[in-house]
Design an enzyme around this catalytic site. Structure first.
Site, mmCIF file in Angstrom:
data_model
loop_
_atom_site.group_PDB
_atom_site.id
_atom_site.type_symbol
_atom_site.label_atom_id
_atom_site.label_comp_id
_atom_site.label_asym_id
_atom_site.label_seq_id
_atom_site.Cartn_x
_atom_site.Cartn_y
_atom_site.Cartn_z
ATOM 1 N N SER A 56 0.984 -1.317 -0.025
ATOM 2 C CA SER A 56 -0.065 0.036 0.054
ATOM 3 C C SER A 56 1.036 1.249 -0.206
ATOM 4 C CB SER A 56 -1.081 -0.117 1.255
ATOM 5 O OG SER A 56 -0.237 0.143 2.359
ATOM 6 N N ASP A 94 -0.976 -1.330 -4.102
ATOM 7 C CA ASP A 94 -2.345 -1.596 -3.600
ATOM 8 C C ASP A 94 -2.966 -0.080 -3.430
ATOM 9 O OD1 ASP A 94 -4.610 -2.563 -2.462
ATOM 10 O OD2 ASP A 94 -3.898 -3.036 -0.542
ATOM 11 N N GLU A 146 -10.796 0.386 -9.642
ATOM 12 C CA GLU A 146 -11.924 -0.009 -8.981
ATOM 13 C C GLU A 146 -13.271 0.970 -9.367
ATOM 14 O OE1 GLU A 146 -11.113 -0.387 -4.630
ATOM 15 O OE2 GLU A 146 -13.031 0.129 -4.075
ATOM 16 N N GLY A 235 -10.393 -6.062 0.926
ATOM 17 C CA GLY A 235 -11.245 -6.162 2.155
ATOM 18 C C GLY A 235 -11.714 -7.541 2.462
ATOM 19 N N ASP A 279 -5.183 -8.796 4.287
ATOM 20 C CA ASP A 279 -4.171 -7.935 5.086
ATOM 21 C C ASP A 279 -4.561 -8.202 6.540
ATOM 22 O OD1 ASP A 279 -2.325 -6.188 5.998
ATOM 23 O OD2 ASP A 279 -2.952 -4.469 5.110
HETATM 24 ZN ZN LIG Z 1 -8.356 -2.484 -0.328
#
Ligand SMILES: [Zn+2]
Length: 332
Positions: A56, A94, A146, A235, A279
């Site tokens: 990330s 990410d 996304e 998620g 994660d």
């Molecule tokens: Zn994410």
């Protein structure tokens, strides 16, 4: 400027095509440090699973981008040393939130980047995602975009309100952006507190929260619009209750942490979902293992003595996800 191929990495194109056709999903595990990386590579090498090393923006700031590039290169060499002849390892950004960040990662040897412009208005999301895809594709770097908004908090990404991806938009969005895979919102959520207690029911026997189910109807509608197109779930930690209980019984405080049940992720893996992001679960495994050492041996102060068990616990978790949830073992 370094190209990912020089580091021995691969992009996601072929591995996603195989995963969609084969009815399994590729694990995308976030990492920030050496022990996590070791655990991921050990688990992937032992199970012969393709794997996505996910970084990330926060992790990149934490670990340093130059160090990360050499860690990824080292991961490939380490995988070979472990007997994995042709490691299929992706280094992926990410939640890239700007063209500049994505470009910088492409230029630093990432083989895949995500541009997350999902919080922008639809047309702006398309314009920015396309700009990133056009740049990345010159270097054969694959791009995840996304559509739809996930709730929860992940590093700097936070949203109060979620809304599901609208299936009627996915054809237009994917064709106009040129993205290689699409992250969608169907009820997953970032972090270890994916749902508020009022969104859940409670199991009368255990008193634990039972989260609302994923919107499989939305997922299947998206699949119908984009047959064979790689879909990504963010998620998607399950927040294993044994880790939460362990942490809470050893002085921690994680009330009502709740995730996505693994059966639902297993079901999603069999669909066009070909990448599942995990994660929080490894953070929980690591924290539980470290707390246990500190509890059992308060005199311990050699980091290897608590980071070592943490690494072993994370490896166990990764193997479990690969074999029992995603089904990617033996595919690399
Ligand atoms: Zn994410």
């Amino acid at each position: 400027m370094v190209n990912y191929k020089d580091l021995g990495l691969v992009n996601t194109r072929e591995m996603f095509a195989k995963a969609v056709a084969g009815g399994y999903a590729i694990p995308a595990f976030n990492f920030n440090n050496m022990e996590q990386l070791q655990a991921i590579i050990q688990a992937a090498a032992e199970t012969k699973s393709p794997v996505i090393l996910q970084v990330s923006k926060g992790a990149r700031n934490y670990a340093n981008q130059t160090l990360l590039r050499y860690m990824a290169e080292g991961a490939v060499a380490y995988a070979k040393e472990l007997g994995w002849e042709h490691p299929q390892i992706v280094l992926h950004l990410d939640h890239g939130d700007s063209f500049e960040l994505c470009k910088s990662c492409v230029d630093m040897g990432f083989s895949s980047v995500m541009i997350d412009a999902s919080s922008l208005p639809y047309e702006e999301n398309i314009a920015l995602s396309k700009k990133v895809a056009d740049y990345a594709h010159q270097y054969d770097v694959t791009v995840e975009a996304e559509l739809g908004v996930l709730a929860g908090v992940e590093d700097e990404v936070a949203a109060e309100e979620s809304h599901y991806t609208r299936p009627e938009e996915v054809i237009d969005f994917s064709s106009r952006t040129g993205c290689d895979s699409l992250a969608i919102s169907v009820g997953t959520s970032h972090g270890a507190y994916k749902f508020k207690p009022e969104q859940c029911t409670r199991d009368p026997k255990t008193g634990r929260l039972v989260p609302p189910p994923l919107a499989f109807d939305v997922l299947h509608e998206i699949e119908k619009k984009l047959p064979g197109f790689p879909i990504v779930l963010h998620g998607s930690s399950s927040v294993p209750q044994e880790y939460v209980d362990m942490i809470n019984s050893l002085g921690g405080k994680l009330p009502d942490a709740v995730g996505i049940p693994e059966e639902q992720l297993r079901e999603a893996s069999k669909s066009a979902v070909c990448k599942i992001n995990i994660d929080s679960d490894s953070r929980l495994a690591m924290t539980a293992a470290i707390r246990k050492v500190f509890h059992d041996k308060p005199g311990e102060f050699d980091p290897r003595k608590y980071l070592g068990p943490a690494r072993d616990e994370m490896k166990k978790l990764y193997e479990h996800k690969i074999v029992n949830v995603l089904g990617s073992n033996g595919k690399a």
